[in-house]
Design an enzyme around this catalytic site. Structure first.
Site, mmCIF file in Angstrom:
data_model
loop_
_atom_site.group_PDB
_atom_site.id
_atom_site.type_symbol
_atom_site.label_atom_id
_atom_site.label_comp_id
_atom_site.label_asym_id
_atom_site.label_seq_id
_atom_site.Cartn_x
_atom_site.Cartn_y
_atom_site.Cartn_z
ATOM 1 N N ARG A 1 83.532 -14.711 35.803
ATOM 2 C CA ARG A 1 83.729 -14.478 34.528
ATOM 3 C C ARG A 1 82.900 -13.132 34.040
ATOM 4 O O ARG A 1 82.246 -12.537 34.845
ATOM 5 C CB ARG A 1 82.568 -15.574 34.021
ATOM 6 C CG ARG A 1 82.402 -15.730 32.577
ATOM 7 C CD ARG A 1 83.656 -16.478 31.731
ATOM 8 N NE ARG A 1 83.153 -16.758 30.569
ATOM 9 C CZ ARG A 1 84.028 -17.060 29.507
ATOM 10 N NH1 ARG A 1 85.431 -16.695 29.798
ATOM 11 N NH2 ARG A 1 83.795 -17.491 28.556
ATOM 12 N N SER B 1 82.245 -20.743 29.128
ATOM 13 C CA SER B 1 84.008 -20.852 29.186
ATOM 14 C C SER B 1 84.015 -22.312 28.988
ATOM 15 O O SER B 1 83.290 -23.311 29.319
ATOM 16 C CB SER B 1 84.159 -20.185 30.272
ATOM 17 O OG SER B 1 85.695 -20.713 30.354
ATOM 18 N N THR C 1 91.424 -14.733 31.611
ATOM 19 C CA THR C 1 91.708 -14.762 30.369
ATOM 20 C C THR C 1 91.168 -13.513 29.717
ATOM 21 O O THR C 1 90.379 -12.883 30.266
ATOM 22 C CB THR C 1 90.713 -16.051 29.371
ATOM 23 O OG1 THR C 1 91.182 -15.906 28.178
ATOM 24 C CG2 THR C 1 89.306 -15.821 29.711
ATOM 25 N N THR D 1 94.943 -17.456 27.302
ATOM 26 C CA THR D 1 94.616 -17.719 28.702
ATOM 27 C C THR D 1 95.693 -17.787 29.616
ATOM 28 O O THR D 1 96.736 -18.422 28.998
ATOM 29 C CB THR D 1 93.492 -18.619 28.572
ATOM 30 O OG1 THR D 1 92.485 -18.407 27.651
ATOM 31 C CG2 THR D 1 92.759 -18.749 30.141
HETATM 32 O O1 DON Z 1 86.883 -18.987 28.513
HETATM 33 C C1 DON Z 1 87.102 -19.559 27.559
HETATM 34 O O2 DON Z 1 87.043 -20.975 27.189
HETATM 35 C C2 DON Z 1 87.934 -18.946 26.330
HETATM 36 N N1 DON Z 1 87.674 -17.479 26.348
HETATM 37 C C3 DON Z 1 89.297 -19.293 26.711
HETATM 38 C C4 DON Z 1 90.173 -18.871 25.564
HETATM 39 C C5 DON Z 1 91.562 -19.617 25.467
HETATM 40 O O3 DON Z 1 91.877 -20.319 26.009
HETATM 41 C C6 DON Z 1 92.391 -19.090 24.243
HETATM 42 N N2 DON Z 1 93.737 -19.663 24.603
HETATM 43 N N3 DON Z 1 94.431 -20.263 24.574
#
Ligand code: DON
Length: 585
Positions: free
Chosen positions: A113, A463, A410, A392
């Site tokens: 992350r 996240s 992501t 993501t």
């Molecule tokens: O880490 C996370 O939960 C978000 N940054 C994920 C973002 C995301 O999945 C956007 N989507 N479709």
């Protein structure tokens, strides 16, 4: 003008119609070696398979398997390839989580992350009047977290990989160098982001035509700077990214464009190997991620509540079952908002949240015939960033030995901060957006302002990503995960319960209609495929409903109950491809 599809594009589109054997020669410098892989949406995975959003990357991963590489080798190659072929989410400039389960059952969670730069403060995105600046929190260098992907892939490779690192990076580098033909899903993605990408010269140069219009289906996407970056990573490993030429370029660009990222932020970044989180459900063990993702916690806490009900008796996709899913998710999301954050900074009360006593007390408050208003549960929360429309991407891999990888990574929103670092070809994340950027302010619209996820230097933002592996009786049963922001654990919960409660095949589990409840906004999101009578019955239980065309993109591998064999099921909601070796070594 839309260029005519080339023969190669026509060939790839055949994957939807029939399995296609692709000869992948010229791999890793072995010009004479002939490797054959099959690409389709559904495949037998007993001899190993890769399933992800995009066919070139799936093929590259399967080629690694065909050459005798293991699941982590294939994951590294697939992840680098997706950074080239699926740039809205596949990345070098973002972060994520890789869950590995060895064939002997030993599981490891690789946390890569992003972290907040050392100069970040809790009020980084606030205007003088205390409100969040909606532009600065999303675009440009300020929302860029220190990228973790290259370090994470290197850490996984160092621990589990069997093939030389350079061999795994090279196919992506070649694809960036030679280019490939943009297909319809990528063309749509570029078109959607074009207006914001056009504000960055570097992004425009790569993803837009000279006249400023977005590259379209059939155009060739060549990424020379990204190829040069990948060549450095191929030759020098992660040091090139965190301490060498790539770091220098990113930081120079950040400094000239208002960023706070420094050489020291990059040099001090570390991926972390963590003990995965485990839950028991209907005789199976669900293995997922601990904080700094909330995904595993929301998933397991939801399953713990469900264990006291009989979803199988209610029927998959029935109003009564979808209501239950919504109610358990609502409660798990409250605990997420109250308690969870980076474990190096806050103490996450996982033992209590995932204990049976807590599940029982949450369960006791669930009315099977009536939605509990979120305000009743969250009186102390003062009502919880509006969900970003983002992207993501998740991929699942097994190798012929039975090792498995579930990887979700992501840039936060699609195309992250909509900037490409000068001279690198790297699209940068806007992951800082995942912190609670307005301390103390939670709203019914969905903003969360609780303390555990406030910004601090070096901290990982919470996240929702949820790469997940399920085993039963020591045997691999399911590998899954999804994009979708806060709806990620809800999507994974649907896939997991479709298999464990309802005995569905991986394909049917992936196809099952999905719902999501995130506490606030107090509404149940339903996919468009949920039938009208089911919606009417959910509304009658007191749910405010929002229809979504699709929720998530869960590329999955699992055991087919009809045959007992592992099969790969690409989620067809966006694109999606599975690939496997024809002649595994
Ligand atoms: O880490 C996370 O939960 C978000 N940054 C994920 C973002 C995301 O999945 C956007 N989507 N479709």
């Amino acid at each position: 003008m839309t260029p005519r599809p080339s023969p190669t594009r026509a060939l790839l589109s055949l994957r939807l119609l029939a399995p296609l054997a692709v000869v992948a020669a010229l791999f890793g410098g072995c010009a004479t070696e002939t490797i054959r892989v099959v690409v389709d949406t559904d495949l037998d995975a007993e001899a190993g398979a890769v399933v992800c959003v995009e066919p070139h990357a799936a093929r590259i991963g399967a080629t690694v398997l065909a050459r005798g590489g293991n699941a982590v080798d294939a994951a590294v190659a697939t992840a680098f390839a997706l950074a080239v072929t699926w740039p809205e989410a596949g990345n070098l400039g973002g972060g994520g989580f890789l869950l590995h389960r060895a064939a002997d059952g030993d599981a490891t969670f690789v946390d890569y992350r992003e972290t907040a730069p050392a100069a970040a403060t809790p009020d980084l995105f606030l205007r003088p009047d205390g409100t969040v600046d909606p532009i600065r929190v999303r675009l440009g260098y300020l929302p860029v977290g220190v990228p973790g992907t290259v370090a994470g892939l290197a850490a996984a490779h160092q621990r589990f990989g069997s093939r030389p690192w350079a061999e795994l990076v090279a196919p992506a580098r070649r694809l960036a160098e030679d280019g490939f033909l943009v297909d319809a899903p990528l063309a749509e993605s570029i078109a959607r982001a074009a207006a914001e990408l056009s504000r960055c010269d570097e992004a425009s140069r790569v993803f837009l035509r000279p006249d400023g219009t977005p590259l379209g289906a059939g155009d060739r996407l060549v990424q020379s700077d990204l190829a040069a970056t990948l060549a450095l990573v191929e030759e020098e490993g992660p040091r090139a990214f965190y301490e060498g030429e790539i770091a220098r370029r990113i930081v120079d660009d950040a400094s000239s464009r208002g960023g706070i990222l420094t050489r020291s932020d990059l040099a001090s970044y570390r991926a972390v190997l963590r003990e995965p989180l485990r839950g028991e459900y209907r005789g199976a063990t669900v293995i997922a991620g601990p904080p700094p993702t909330s995904g595993g916690c929301v998933l397991v806490e939801s399953l713990n509540q469900l264990e006291g009900f009989d979803p199988a008796g209610l029927g998959v996709g029935s109003a009564a079952e979808l209501h239950l899913l919504g109610e358990v998710l609502r409660r798990s999301f409250l605990d997420r908002a109250r308690w969870l954050g980076d474990p190096e900074f806050v103490s996450n009360p996982l033992e209590r949240l995932l204990g049976e006593a807590h599940a029982a007390s949450l369960r006791a408050g669930i009315d099977p015939s009536r939605a509990t208003p979120s305000d009743v549960l969250a009186a102390d929360l003062d009502g919880t960033l509006p969900p970003a429309e983002g992207s993501t991407t998740h991929f699942s891999i097994v190798d012929r030995h039975g090792n498995a990888v579930a990887n979700t990574y992501t840039l936060e929103e699609s195309w992250g901060a909509k900037i490409v670092a000068r001279g690198t070809g790297i699209v940068l994340n806007n992951e800082m957006h995942d912190f609670n950027v307005q301390p103390g302010r939670s709203t019914r619209a969905g903003r969360i302002g609780t303390a555990p996820n406030e910004i601090a230097p070096g901290k990982r933002m919470l996240s929702s990503m949820c790469p997940t592996i399920v085993e039963r009786d020591g045997r691999l049963l399911l590998v899954t995960g999804s994009p979708g922001g806060r709806s990620i654990p809800s999507t994974v919960l649907r896939v997991v319960t479709a298999v464990l409660d309802h005995g569905l095949s991986p394909r049917d589990a992936v196809e099952s209609s999905r719902v999501h409840h995130g506490l606030y906004p107090d509404r149940l999101d339903v996919e468009a495929t949920v039938p009208p009578e089911v919606r009417a019955s959910l509304a009658a239980r007191g749910h405010a409903l929002r229809e979504r065309d699709r929720q998530g993109d869960a590329h999955t591998i699992g055991v087919d109950p009809a045959t007992g064999r592992l099969v790969a099921a690409a989620d067809r909601r966006r694109s999606g491809a599975a690939a496997r070796p024809v002649d595994p070594r």
